[in-house]
Design an enzyme around this catalytic site. Structure first.
Site, mmCIF file in Angstrom:
data_model
loop_
_atom_site.group_PDB
_atom_site.id
_atom_site.type_symbol
_atom_site.label_atom_id
_atom_site.label_comp_id
_atom_site.label_asym_id
_atom_site.label_seq_id
_atom_site.Cartn_x
_atom_site.Cartn_y
_atom_site.Cartn_z
ATOM 1 N N GLU A 128 0.782 -1.231 0.000
ATOM 2 C CA GLU A 128 0.000 0.000 0.000
ATOM 3 C C GLU A 128 0.815 1.283 0.000
ATOM 4 O OE1 GLU A 128 -3.323 0.196 -0.237
ATOM 5 O OE2 GLU A 128 -3.428 -1.981 -0.442
ATOM 6 N N SER A 153 -41.190 -37.753 41.047
ATOM 7 C CA SER A 153 -40.629 -38.075 42.364
ATOM 8 C C SER A 153 -39.360 -37.310 42.691
ATOM 9 C CB SER A 153 -40.354 -39.574 42.453
ATOM 10 O OG SER A 153 -41.558 -40.282 42.565
#
Length: 876
Positions: free
Chosen positions: A78, A463
């Site tokens: 770049e 239960s």
């Protein structure tokens, strides 16, 4: 001369343009104040990433954490003179001006990294001269306010790389599934090459274009001396990555991440997804792994018992249909094999049945493998959810070539036939000390169904609810030795809208039974009588509500005794945790802390904690005790300096230093320490010799628990705990269908809990809730529950709350009026139909339990489960 004049004019024009646009430009330092969109990240308590939520994937990094070859790749691609220019590359500017003079427009290119940063923060992409001047002016101002390293750090964190990846660190994860520190030169060049056109140079969508662009970047790196020729050639030969990767999730807990996401949305709105919040949950990664494994393994085992439903799809195969690479396969086959396979399963197509009864399979990526007969033999054909056909005798009875099937890897290294379970499950564990949710799995696969059964499914606990009934009974004057008649009960109830006749699972009645034995064997009729005649429904509801249960779990009628209300697995875990911690009403929580984008603490959980010592601190006088020789284990009464050995082991009690305990966020009591101890002790016998005895395979004696099965076997439960961990497992169908014959708490839910506990408790010491003050142990008569005389046979030890030891005279046992048996038949003989009961030869029978294993310990429980109970007959 003309050239000099032209150049001077251009420079003057540039300078003039700068001063023209400069007053209208934003201040460069405001970049510091512009927040980057950072997704919400959710972690376990021990630092593992659970989920990342947000439209933009971004992982912020600092310049010092960026590898040198990554910096060099971006410089080469770049802005080769980045560390030399003042924000504007004059060579690039000259090129742009030349383009303007010769073509009348400015082409892309010539922008420095700093200019790109300025454009991305403040400007747009219009290819106009005005934007170019503003861009250049802003770049100069940025260079004046920031160092080169700071500019590059901003650039690498800001730029868009495609695939929702913002910033180079996120791009590294998305494209290579690696942290930035681990990528090589070729991968760094690939990322640097993506920036000019993230769509065109995307290595996932356009690997050829990305490879050409990578070659350009590598060539620039070679020209600039960043890499040498061998490194260049090695990088050029590196294969181009072309697979898209998601967030690097380290811990699978999607139901918890959804809970955290909803809470964050409630607190912070849509900013939750972009402001960089970090949520730390209460999950323990080791326990979460255990919950995931146990739940999936248990559901896959359940679905095998219910029979094979058939292949996902079937295709006609010719000799060469699958001869080529996957891209050449028929589209319908490829699409089917590429479908999502939930729960860690995989999709494969059967290509052949072999002479040894194995089958050959082919995966979507072209891999070939096989399934031996042992991986197929389970597949009885399913007729319906409660009925299966005969066992298969050959592989051809199960599959045919062209069948697409689910397969799963086994611990023995081969593939086995599998199928996606239609039933669901939930596993949740809670720290009894402070209520931290340490693991939570809300279903087989979050991708298929986001309904969180651990929190949102309210089901009949059967239960497994009985321990709370027994706790209420103890609170109202009963003891573990209280004898209750196990006999038929007929109740006319307007609330139940019918005459209610609860029964035991076995259909038998066992006569006078002590509470401990009734809980161990999960006897329904004792629970009903205990509630209605020994405790009272109103008293029980008032007592049980203190465990954290809401109205849905507390019907105001006899069905409460058998768990006829509705509770979530988390509700049950909270209740069991209260028993485990000695009776303190802790509250479950899942968010431990919330941090802002800068790491600042925004929220920290302050849970209620089980603190028995804090009670002593509250009751202790406001005084400080002086340490003496006697306190240190020596003789003498005068105060002296404490020896080093004593100082190292000295732990001040609340009575010694009450001020140290004053700031503790102590949980209130739900039940007394004595009540909690007695209930947990009875529940320990459920595992030692009752309906939960399969858990004895864990080789631990510190576990308490209870099985549960609801009406028509629609729900299977098991909850268990020691002093460090309480956990609950639920299994059932979302649409409330029966699970099928034999699918009860001890067979369906308990094995899942055992798998979880084996992993969760591995390497931990046994830890039971300590016996509190006010508990006494007394020898009692096994039949009457009365204190035994000296030397009396048939006696066992029982524990009582001080002051509640029964005072009674022994009476002769009454004849059994409710069972068609002869007087010589042993009512406690082992039941051939109850596989959950231990016989006298049980290798896991305890040597010192309250009940000797060779006698009453052999009594058939109401099959746990079924025990459970329940509730073979509908409560309504």
């Amino acid at each position: 001369m003309l050239g000099l004049v032209t150049t001077t004019g251009l420079v003057a024009a540039v300078v003039g343009a700068y001063y023209y646009v400069q007053p209208g430009l934003p201040q460069a330092e405001t970049i510091r104040d512009i927040p980057l969109q950072i997704p919400l990240r959710i972690f376990s308590r021990d630092g593992y990433l659970i989920e990342e939520i947000g439209q933009r994937r971004r992982v912020l990094i600092e310049y010092d954490d960026v590898p040198a070859h990554v910096v060099e790749a971006f410089i080469a691609a770049e802005d080769r003179r980045f560390f030399e220019h003042p924000g504007i590359d004059y060579v690039g500017v000259s090129r742009a001006l030349f383009q303007l003079v010769t073509t009348g427009r400015v082409e892309a290119g010539g922008s420095t990294l700093t200019q790109q940063l300025a454009r991305d923060y403040f400007l747009n992409l219009d290819p106009t001269l005005d934007r170019k001047f503003k861009e250049a002016a802003l770049a100069v101002k940025i260079e004046q306010q920031f160092t080169k390293q700071q500019i590059l750090e901003l650039f690498l964190n800001k730029m868009f790389f495609g695939q929702r990846a913002y910033g180079v660190a996120a791009a590294s994860q998305v494209f290579f599934n690696k942290p930035l520190a681990d990528i090589n030169v070729a991968e760094a060049a690939t990322l640097a090459g993506v920036l000019p056109a993230p769509s065109r140079y995307n290595p996932v969508r356009s690997p050829a274009s990305a490879e050409r662009r990578r070659g350009y970047v590598l060539g620039r790196m070679l020209d600039l001396g960043f890499i040498d020729r061998p490194a260049y050639e090695e990088a050029m030969a590196w294969p181009m990555e072309s697979t898209l990767h998601g967030t690097a999730v380290e811990l699978n807990a999607p139901y918890v991440s959804e809970m955290a996401r909803r809470e964050m949305l409630k607190r912070y709105g849509d900013a939750s997804y972009t402001a960089g919040y970090q949520v730390v949950t209460s999950l323990d990664s080791r326990l979460q792994h255990a919950a995931n494994y146990a739940m999936r393994n248990g559901l896959l085992g359940f679905t095998r018992r219910r029979g094979f439903r058939g292949p996902v799809a079937t295709f006609e195969l010719e000799a060469n249909t699958l001869a080529g690479p996957p891209l050449e396969w028929p589209e319908p086959i490829r699409q089917t094999l590429e479908q999502y396979a939930p729960g860690g399963l995989s999709l494969a197509i059967v290509t052949a049945i072999n002479d040894d009864n194995s089958v050959s399979i082919l995966f979507a990526d072209g891999r070939e493998d096989g399934i031996p007969w042992s991986g197929l033999a389970w597949a009885k054909p399913q007729i319906d959810r409660e009925t299966t056909g005969p066992e298969p005798e050959a592989a051809s009875d199960v599959v045919t070539p062209g069948d697409v099937i689910h397969v799963m890897p086994t611990e023995r290294g081969f593939w086995a036939l599998a199928q996606v379970p239609e039933a669901q499950a939930a596993v949740v564990s809670v720290d009894p000390y402070d209520g931290a949710i340490t693991s939570l799995a809300g279903g087989f696969d979050f991708g298929l169904n986001k309904f969180n059964r651990a929190v949102q499914a309210y089901r009949q606990p059967g239960s497994s609810f009985k321990p709370f009934i027994y706790s209420a009974a103890l609170e109202h004057g009963n003891t573990p030795a209280t004898v209750v008649l196990d006999a038929p009960v007929v109740i006319n109830s307007s609330e139940l809208e019918a005459v209610w006749r609860p029964i035991n699972y076995t259909g038998r009645f066992y006569g006078p039974t002590r509470l401990r034995e009734a809980l161990v064997r999960s006897m329904n009729l004792v629970s009903v009588r205990l509630l209605l005649f020994e405790t009272g429904v109103t008293n029980a509801v008032r007592h049980i509500a203190k465990f954290g249960f809401g109205d849905a779990a507390l019907p105001r009628n006899g069905s409460l005794a058998l768990g006829g209300g509705s509770a979530s697995p988390l509700d049950m875990a909270q209740g069991y945790a209260t028993i485990a911690n000695g009776g303190f009403a802790i509250k479950p929580y899942v968010i431990d802390a919330i941090y802002g984008p800068e790491g600042e603490t925004l929220y920290r959980a302050e849970p209620l904690v089980a603190c028995a010592a804090c009670e002593a601190a509250t009751e202790a006088p406001e005084r400080r005790k002086t340490m003496t020789k006697a306190d240190a284990g020596e003789t003498g009464d005068s105060a002296v300096e404490m020896p080093l050995e004593a100082a190292l082991s000295y732990r001040p009690s609340p009575a010694d230093q009450p001020e140290r305990w004053a700031a503790v966020n102590a949980a209130p009591r739900a039940i007394s320490a004595q009540n909690a101890y007695l209930v947990s002790d009875m529940m320990r016998d459920v595992i030692l010799r009752g309906t939960g005895r399969r858990a004895m395979t864990l080789g631990r004696r510190d576990l308490s628990g209870k099985t549960g099965t609801s009406n028509d076997r629609r729900d299977a439960w098991f909850g268990g705990f020691n002093a460090d961990l309480a956990s609950v497992v639920w299994v059932g169908y979302d649409e409330f269908s029966p699970l099928g014959p034999g699918e009860e708490g001890s067979r369906t839910a308990l094995p899942v809990w055992i798998d979880f506990a084996r992993l969760a408790l591995a390497g931990t010491d046994e830890h039971t809730t300590p016996m509190p003050e006010g508990i006494v142990s007394v020898r009692i008569d096994r039949a009457t529950g009365c204190p035994a005389r000296a030397g009396q046979p048939n006696a066992v030890f029982e524990v009582f709350e001080a002051g509640r030891v029964p005072a009674c005279e022994e009476v002769e046992a009454a004849p059994d009026l409710f069972n068609d048996v002869t007087g010589s038949e042993d009512l406690f003989a082992p039941s051939d139909t109850d596989n959950d009961v231990t016989g006298s030869g049980d290798p896991f029978a305890p040597a010192g339990a309250h009940e000797p294993p060779a006698s009453e310990g052999d009594t058939p429980p109401d099959n746990e489960d079924a025990e459970d109970e329940g509730v073979e007959e509908s409560l309504f």
